[in-house]
Design an enzyme around this catalytic site. Structure first.
Site, PDB file in Angstrom:
ATOM      1  N   TYR A 294       0.842  -1.211   0.000  1.00 30.93           N
ATOM      2  CA  TYR A 294       0.000   0.000   0.000  1.00 30.93           C
ATOM      3  C   TYR A 294       0.873   1.256   0.000  1.00 30.93           C
ATOM      4  CZ  TYR A 294      -3.264   3.597   1.608  1.00 30.93           C
ATOM      5  OH  TYR A 294      -3.999   4.753   1.731  1.00 30.93           O
TER       6      TYR A 294
ATOM      7  N   ARG B 245       1.420   6.817  -6.743  1.00 34.52           N
ATOM      8  CA  ARG B 245       0.238   7.669  -6.957  1.00 34.52           C
ATOM      9  C   ARG B 245       0.577   9.134  -6.724  1.00 34.52           C
ATOM     10  NH1 ARG B 245      -5.274   6.852  -3.494  1.00 34.52           N
ATOM     11  NH2 ARG B 245      -3.730   6.656  -1.832  1.00 34.52           N
TER      12      ARG B 245
ATOM     13  N   TYR C 211      -1.036  12.760   6.598  1.00 32.65           N
ATOM     14  CA  TYR C 211      -0.596  11.707   7.518  1.00 32.65           C
ATOM     15  C   TYR C 211       0.924  11.812   7.706  1.00 32.65           C
ATOM     16  CZ  TYR C 211      -4.922   8.787   7.177  1.00 32.65           C
ATOM     17  OH  TYR C 211      -6.184   8.281   7.241  1.00 32.65           O
TER      18      TYR C 211
ATOM     19  N   ARG D 123     -11.460  13.421   2.095  1.00 33.90           N
ATOM     20  CA  ARG D 123     -12.422  12.550   2.792  1.00 33.90           C
ATOM     21  C   ARG D 123     -13.734  12.427   2.032  1.00 33.90           C
ATOM     22  NH1 ARG D 123      -9.392   9.390   5.904  1.00 33.90           N
ATOM     23  NH2 ARG D 123      -7.926  10.617   7.126  1.00 33.90           N
TER      24      ARG D 123
ATOM     25  N   GLU E  19     -14.224  -1.170   6.182  1.00 32.05           N
ATOM     26  CA  GLU E  19     -14.176   0.175   5.593  1.00 32.05           C
ATOM     27  C   GLU E  19     -15.479   0.381   4.834  1.00 32.05           C
ATOM     28  OE1 GLU E  19     -10.451   1.602   3.885  1.00 32.05           O
ATOM     29  OE2 GLU E  19     -11.549   2.167   2.072  1.00 32.05           O
TER      30      GLU E  19
HETATM   31  C1  3EB Z   1      -7.880   5.914   5.794  1.00 31.29           C
HETATM   32  O1  3EB Z   1      -8.742   6.670   6.241  1.00 31.29           O
HETATM   33  C2  3EB Z   1      -8.330   4.534   5.417  1.00 31.29           C
HETATM   34  O2  3EB Z   1      -5.447   5.500  -0.175  1.00 31.29           O
HETATM   35  O3  3EB Z   1      -7.020   6.198  -1.513  1.00 31.29           O
HETATM   36  C3  3EB Z   1      -9.471   5.337   2.736  1.00 31.29           C
HETATM   37  C4  3EB Z   1      -9.812   5.990   1.550  1.00 31.29           C
HETATM   38  C5  3EB Z   1      -8.207   4.808   2.875  1.00 31.29           C
HETATM   39  C6  3EB Z   1      -8.880   6.112   0.508  1.00 31.29           C
HETATM   40  C7  3EB Z   1      -6.627   5.763  -0.411  1.00 31.29           C
HETATM   41  C8  3EB Z   1      -7.289   4.936   1.837  1.00 31.29           C
HETATM   42  C9  3EB Z   1      -7.619   5.589   0.659  1.00 31.29           C
HETATM   43  O4  3EB Z   1      -6.676   6.231   5.703  1.00 31.29           O
HETATM   44  C10 3EB Z   1      -7.810   4.070   4.110  1.00 31.29           C
END
Ligand code: 3EB
Length: 353
Positions: free
Chosen positions: A151, A158, A211, A224, A335
């Site tokens: 990932y 990406r 992050y 989000r 999820e």
């Molecule tokens: C998170 O909140 C959970 O890498 O495109 C959620 C939505 C998550 C999109 C992405 C990853 C992605 O981090 C994982």
């Protein structure tokens, strides 16, 4: 007013695919106005390179939907260029990319970067520069990729492609999800339009594009949620994959019921933020949701929590698609992603109110 609003006159709308319907090339599964499909299952012989090829993940027994079809108002044009299959109408473009990692001989960083390079080239070529939503499915997402989790490799490629293309890699990134599959190619599906979407963040969570580097050298590239005007006084809300994360930390590791409750609190917070931004009415219990579970055996417990919080007869629960997939952090078991339509307009500048 009923907050579930999907005008047949809008430029973009979404329709559930019935769970008992096979997803062949897709043509017979949907109306002629279908722009694109994000459906789950195993491709029929010869159909793995259709724009409508399913994502190779299994539906859970009893899933009422097999995926989502996105429709325009007109019969779309379709074509392909390199690895990208696309369909477009006057407003929107849907694309599909499936890359076979073994055949490519490339590592996942390179493969992800290439997928997104081709995606952005497609947007540029067709003059639909603004991504609203991206769906990412990464084979064996939690496996080690030679010192870096796959990932994290995907995130690296990406983000680099967003930067290379001059696309918003932080604020203004599209809504997205990234799930792990257990077979099949790296699959990306995307929906893009003429105007920038309005990104929506969750006040309970650190923006994913911020992050800290403890989650990998490059942050995930997504907002989000995102809002778009889709015509006929209608707004589309697309909510990214949402999980049991508060701040940037996984909470309730190992406890699928508590993870489901936390995920619902996050969905509620992001839905409220979208409502505040747009004035549209988006009710949590009426979202159209795709529920991804790492372990199929967790389905009864997750269903129980959803019924308790949202109501046994909520349209959320009655209509949801349930899909077996790996969540991108190995400590996450569930999820949920969602979309909704409401009456309303976006006012003011991009991202502000
Ligand atoms: C998170 O909140 C959970 O890498 O495109 C959620 C939505 C998550 C999109 C992405 C990853 C992605 O981090 C994982």
């Amino acid at each position: 007013m009923n907050p579930v609003h999907s005008s047949p006159h809008a430029w973009l709308r979404a329709e559930w695919l019935r769970g008992d319907r096979h997803l062949p090339g897709g043509a017979s599964a949907t109306a002629p106005t279908c722009l694109g499909l994000v459906g789950y299952g195993t491709p029929a012989a010869g159909a793995s390179h259709s724009t409508f090829a399913p994502i190779q993940a299994d539906l859970l027994a009893g899933s009422s939907a097999a995926g989502v079809a996105w429709h325009g108002r007109e019969v779309p044009e379709s074509g392909s260029a390199g690895q990208v299959r696309w369909q477009r109408d006057a407003q929107w473009l849907f694309g599909a990319i499936d890359l076979d990692e073994a055949a490519s001989g490339n590592d996942l960083v390179t493969l992800a970067q290439r997928a997104y390079r081709d995606l952005f080239e497609t947007l540029r070529h067709h003059g639909r520069p603004h991504l609203l939503r991206v769906w990412n499915y990464v084979p064996h997402i939690n496996a080690d990729g030679g010192g870096l989790e796959r990932y994290r490799q995907f995130n690296h490629g990406r983000q680099q492609a967003f930067l290379d293309a001059g696309q918003a890699a932080f604020e203004g990134a599209p809504a997205a999800c990234a799930l792990g599959t257990r077979r099949g190619p790296l699959s990306v599906r995307f929906l893009a339009g003429l105007k920038p979407a309005v990104p929506v963040e969750n006040p309970r969570q650190v923006s994913a594009y911020h992050y800290p580097s403890s989650y990998g050298p490059r942050a995930p590239t997504f907002s989000r949620a995102a809002l778009a005007e889709v015509g006929d006084d209608t707004l589309a809300l697309v909510i990214s994959g949402t999980a049991s994360i508060v701040g940037h930390t996984t909470v309730h590791a190992g406890d699928v019921e508590e993870q489901t409750r936390e995920t619902l609190r996050n969905l509620k917070a992001v839905t409220a933020a979208a409502q505040q931004r747009s004035g549209g009415t988006f009710a949590l219990d009426e979202l159209d949701a795709v529920i991804y579970l790492r372990r199929t055996g967790d389905a009864p417990a997750v269903r129980r929590v959803l019924a308790e919080v949202l109501g046994e007869h909520s349209s959320f629960l009655r209509r949801a698609a349930w899909v077996e997939a790996d969540v991108c952090r190995s400590d996450l078991l569930v999820e949920i992603e969602a979309h909704a339509f409401a009456r309303g307009r976006l006012h003011g500048a991009h991202g502000s109110n």
